[in-house]
Scaffold this motif. Sequence first.
Motif, PDB file in Angstrom:
ATOM      1  N   CYS A 136       8.677   0.606 -12.971  1.00  0.00           N
ATOM      2  CA  CYS A 136       8.828   1.129 -11.611  1.00  0.00           C
ATOM      3  C   CYS A 136       9.862   2.247 -11.524  1.00  0.00           C
ATOM      4  N   GLU A 137      10.834   2.269 -12.445  1.00  0.00           N
ATOM      5  CA  GLU A 137      11.840   3.331 -12.442  1.00  0.00           C
ATOM      6  C   GLU A 137      11.211   4.708 -12.616  1.00  0.00           C
ATOM      7  N   GLY A 138      10.035   4.772 -13.228  1.00  0.00           N
ATOM      8  CA  GLY A 138       9.367   6.047 -13.465  1.00  0.00           C
ATOM      9  C   GLY A 138       8.595   6.579 -12.269  1.00  0.00           C
ATOM     10  N   TYR A 139       8.623   5.868 -11.147  1.00  0.00           N
ATOM     11  CA  TYR A 139       7.878   6.279  -9.960  1.00  0.00           C
ATOM     12  C   TYR A 139       8.825   6.573  -8.812  1.00  0.00           C
ATOM     13  N   SER A 140       8.441   7.537  -7.984  1.00  0.00           N
ATOM     14  CA  SER A 140       9.225   7.852  -6.790  1.00  0.00           C
ATOM     15  C   SER A 140       9.014   6.753  -5.752  1.00  0.00           C
ATOM     16  N   THR A 141       9.845   6.771  -4.732  1.00  0.00           N
ATOM     17  CA  THR A 141       9.709   5.802  -3.641  1.00  0.00           C
ATOM     18  C   THR A 141       8.342   5.936  -2.982  1.00  0.00           C
ATOM     19  N   GLU A 142       7.888   7.156  -2.786  1.00  0.00           N
ATOM     20  CA  GLU A 142       6.581   7.382  -2.164  1.00  0.00           C
ATOM     21  C   GLU A 142       5.453   6.862  -3.054  1.00  0.00           C
ATOM     22  N   GLU A 143       5.567   7.084  -4.348  1.00  0.00           N
ATOM     23  CA  GLU A 143       4.544   6.581  -5.267  1.00  0.00           C
ATOM     24  C   GLU A 143       4.528   5.055  -5.300  1.00  0.00           C
ATOM     25  N   LEU A 144       5.714   4.442  -5.273  1.00  0.00           N
ATOM     26  CA  LEU A 144       5.784   2.977  -5.244  1.00  0.00           C
ATOM     27  C   LEU A 144       5.165   2.428  -3.963  1.00  0.00           C
ATOM     28  N   ALA A 145       5.395   3.114  -2.848  1.00  0.00           N
ATOM     29  CA  ALA A 145       4.790   2.687  -1.581  1.00  0.00           C
ATOM     30  C   ALA A 145       3.265   2.755  -1.676  1.00  0.00           C
ATOM     31  N   LEU A 146       2.751   3.806  -2.287  1.00  0.00           N
ATOM     32  CA  LEU A 146       1.306   3.951  -2.465  1.00  0.00           C
ATOM     33  C   LEU A 146       0.763   2.844  -3.371  1.00  0.00           C
ATOM     34  N   LEU A 147       1.450   2.580  -4.476  1.00  0.00           N
ATOM     35  CA  LEU A 147       1.020   1.522  -5.396  1.00  0.00           C
ATOM     36  C   LEU A 147       1.062   0.151  -4.720  1.00  0.00           C
ATOM     37  N   ALA A 148       2.125  -0.110  -3.973  1.00  0.00           N
ATOM     38  CA  ALA A 148       2.234  -1.395  -3.277  1.00  0.00           C
ATOM     39  C   ALA A 148       1.103  -1.555  -2.272  1.00  0.00           C
ATOM     40  N   ASP A 149       0.807  -0.501  -1.538  1.00  0.00           N
ATOM     41  CA  ASP A 149      -0.290  -0.538  -0.574  1.00  0.00           C
ATOM     42  C   ASP A 149      -1.621  -0.779  -1.285  1.00  0.00           C
ATOM     43  N   PHE A 150      -1.861  -0.075  -2.369  1.00  0.00           N
ATOM     44  CA  PHE A 150      -3.107  -0.235  -3.123  1.00  0.00           C
ATOM     45  C   PHE A 150      -3.259  -1.669  -3.628  1.00  0.00           C
ATOM     46  N   LEU A 151      -2.199  -2.213  -4.213  1.00  0.00           N
ATOM     47  CA  LEU A 151      -2.282  -3.571  -4.757  1.00  0.00           C
ATOM     48  C   LEU A 151      -2.460  -4.607  -3.655  1.00  0.00           C
ATOM     49  N   GLN A 152      -1.816  -4.400  -2.508  1.00  0.00           N
ATOM     50  CA  GLN A 152      -2.010  -5.317  -1.379  1.00  0.00           C
ATOM     51  C   GLN A 152      -3.458  -5.251  -0.896  1.00  0.00           C
ATOM     52  N   ARG A 153      -4.023  -4.054  -0.860  1.00  0.00           N
ATOM     53  CA  ARG A 153      -5.426  -3.908  -0.448  1.00  0.00           C
ATOM     54  C   ARG A 153      -6.364  -4.540  -1.472  1.00  0.00           C
ATOM     55  N   CYS A 154      -6.011  -4.457  -2.753  1.00  0.00           N
ATOM     56  CA  CYS A 154      -6.814  -5.115  -3.795  1.00  0.00           C
ATOM     57  C   CYS A 154      -6.793  -6.628  -3.589  1.00  0.00           C
ATOM     58  N   ALA A 155      -5.615  -7.171  -3.314  1.00  0.00           N
ATOM     59  CA  ALA A 155      -5.500  -8.613  -3.083  1.00  0.00           C
ATOM     60  C   ALA A 155      -6.332  -9.025  -1.871  1.00  0.00           C
ATOM     61  N   GLU A 156      -6.284  -8.240  -0.815  1.00  0.00           N
ATOM     62  CA  GLU A 156      -7.069  -8.559   0.385  1.00  0.00           C
ATOM     63  C   GLU A 156      -8.566  -8.457   0.098  1.00  0.00           C
ATOM     64  N   ALA A 157      -8.974  -7.469  -0.673  1.00  0.00           N
ATOM     65  CA  ALA A 157     -10.388  -7.355  -1.051  1.00  0.00           C
ATOM     66  C   ALA A 157     -10.805  -8.592  -1.848  1.00  0.00           C
ATOM     67  N   GLY A 158      -9.926  -9.063  -2.717  1.00  0.00           N
ATOM     68  CA  GLY A 158     -10.206 -10.278  -3.479  1.00  0.00           C
ATOM     69  C   GLY A 158     -10.341 -11.486  -2.577  1.00  0.00           C
ATOM     70  N   ARG A 159      -9.468 -11.590  -1.567  1.00  0.00           N
ATOM     71  CA  ARG A 159      -9.561 -12.713  -0.623  1.00  0.00           C
ATOM     72  C   ARG A 159     -10.878 -12.673   0.144  1.00  0.00           C
ATOM     73  N   ARG A 160     -11.278 -11.486   0.599  1.00  0.00           N
ATOM     74  CA  ARG A 160     -12.542 -11.372   1.323  1.00  0.00           C
ATOM     75  C   ARG A 160     -13.722 -11.731   0.438  1.00  0.00           C
ATOM     76  N   SER A 161     -13.718 -11.239  -0.780  1.00  0.00           N
ATOM     77  CA  SER A 161     -14.806 -11.519  -1.709  1.00  0.00           C
ATOM     78  C   SER A 161     -14.869 -13.011  -2.046  1.00  0.00           C
ATOM     79  N   THR A 162     -13.706 -13.610  -2.260  1.00  0.00           N
ATOM     80  CA  THR A 162     -13.644 -15.044  -2.528  1.00  0.00           C
ATOM     81  C   THR A 162     -14.195 -15.834  -1.360  1.00  0.00           C
TER      82      THR A 162
END
Length: 160
Positions: free
Chosen positions: A128-154
């Motif tokens: 995570c040290e290699g990413y900017s705050t904005e990039e980390l926010a984007l990654l966190a959002d993407f991973l949260q959306r992936c988890a939600e997609a998994g919940r819906r699919s499940t």
Amino acid sequence: MSSVTNGDPRGRRRLVTAVKGSLRDLRGQLALLNRQVGGRLELKEADMDCLDLITARGPISPTALARAAGLHPATMTGILDRLERAGFIARERAETDRRAILLRAIPERTADVYALFSDMNAEMDTLCEGYSTEELALLADFLQRCAEAGRRSTGRLAEN
């Protein structure tokens, strides 16, 4: 890959395929890590999943835990018995309804689990040290959306 723009449909499809492949690889590596940790703690995969849910959402009722884990209540009883015998959780009476049982993680034993994941946590901190705050926010959002997609699919699979 960074030269691919939204105007290149084939390049975009390749990137989407690469993201999905990376998520599959990540799932596999995390499953291996969880098996290693579970083996050290003498816990089964479902035990580890339930302990993680209790730690994250607890105190939680056995019924709510079974629902969150997607497990049958009879299966849950065996898991909870193992976790309690090993000292990872406590079953406690709810203050508002003395008939109700709540599950709580035991902090000292949770620390044992965290210790086994400490190397991975350090690896993630370094990554995570290699990413900017904005990039980390984007990654966190993407991973949260992936988890939600998994919940819906499940949920859809569970309905059928």
